[in-house]
Scaffold this motif. Structure first.
Motif: not given
Length: 270
Positions: A41-45, A68-70, A117-121
């Motif tokens: 789903a991440t790749l599709e996005a 993480h947005k997905i 991690v802060a950037q990802i979350l």
């Protein structure tokens, strides 16, 4: 032409980091099928919107941010009936402080810095540091059990025994070959198996685990390998938990704690 080159570069970046995204996704969900669906789903996005790569982040961080947005906005199931064991695992996970598992896995399994991690979350670094402390306490205190180790190198086997024993787990024994592993499992069934890939007599840890899981398919497994990308190809059933050699004590402790939450491991193929 520039656009084409940019697209090719992004494709290479995603392909290079995809095995590690898949490892993280399956460890986070405890299931290969569900983890791979989130990765897909991440790749599709990203095919629709690649702007996450324009934020000045390093490519792996950007890819995990997209994931993480997905993860935060979707609920992707396995498409099959949830087992009683999986339901119990989800109940245990629901009792944990939100985002602690994500922080623990990103820090220990994927070696992201607190800032990354802060950037990802999309949160503050100080919040990540606090969540990491909470995660270590909650995960390590939640479960203890019996662990079997399949490892032919004596020093590594001893190191793994020390780590898991210090966590409060019991070691049922250490096997150096496929045949020893099968005998050891038959003598005392563990709650978790930790296995190397290549064993002393040329036999395979994957083959050993396959034989064991024919009669004990609900036993979680952690594989330890110097080449995780070779195990995470998506071409066959794979383990939910993979540790890369050389490993750290924190990586082992994190993977053991996480794996003990889940008791569903699909058969692997060499």
């Amino acid at each position: 032409m520039a656009s084409t080159n940019t697209s090719e570069h992004l494709s290479l970046v995603v392909a290079e980091n995809l095995p590690f995204l898949r490892r993280y996704a399956r460890a986070l969900t405890g299931n290969q099928t569900t983890g791979d669906r989130y990765a897909a789903a991440t790749l599709e996005a990203l095919l629709v919107d690649r702007s996450v790569f324009d934020l000045g982040l390093d490519p792996k961080t950007a890819l995990f941010l997209a994931f993480h947005k997905i993860w935060e906005s979707s609920s992707i199931g396995t498409g099959s009936e949830v087992s009683q064991l999986a339901r119990k695992a989800q109940d245990r996970l629901a009792a944990l402080t939100p985002n602690t598992r994500e922080v623990l896995l990103l820090r220990t399994l994927e070696n992201f810095s607190l800032a990354q991690v802060a950037q990802i979350l999309e949160t503050a670094p100080e919040d990540v540091a606090e969540l990491h402390k909470i995660a270590l306490c909650e995960m390590e205190d939640n479960l203890s059990g019996k662990i079997m180790i399949i490892e032919d190198e004596a020093i590594i086997a001893l190191d793994l025994q020390t780590i898991v024993a210090d966590m409060g787990h019991k070691i049922t024994g250490v096997a150096r070959t496929e045949s020893e592993a099968i005998r050891l499992f038959g003598a005392e069934r563990p709650d978790l198996i930790m296995s190397d890939i290549q064993l002393a007599d040329g036999s395979s840890g994957i083959d050993a685990v396959n034989q064991i899981l024919k009669t004990a398919g609900d036993t979680p497994v952690i594989f330890i390998t110097a080449f995780p990308e070779r195990l995470l190809t998506g071409d066959r059933p794979e383990p939910a938990f993979v540790i890369t050699k050389p490993y750290t004590e924190e990586q082992v402790a994190s993977a053991v704690s996480q794996a003990m939450f889940f008791a569903s491991t699909e058969t692997l193929f060499a």
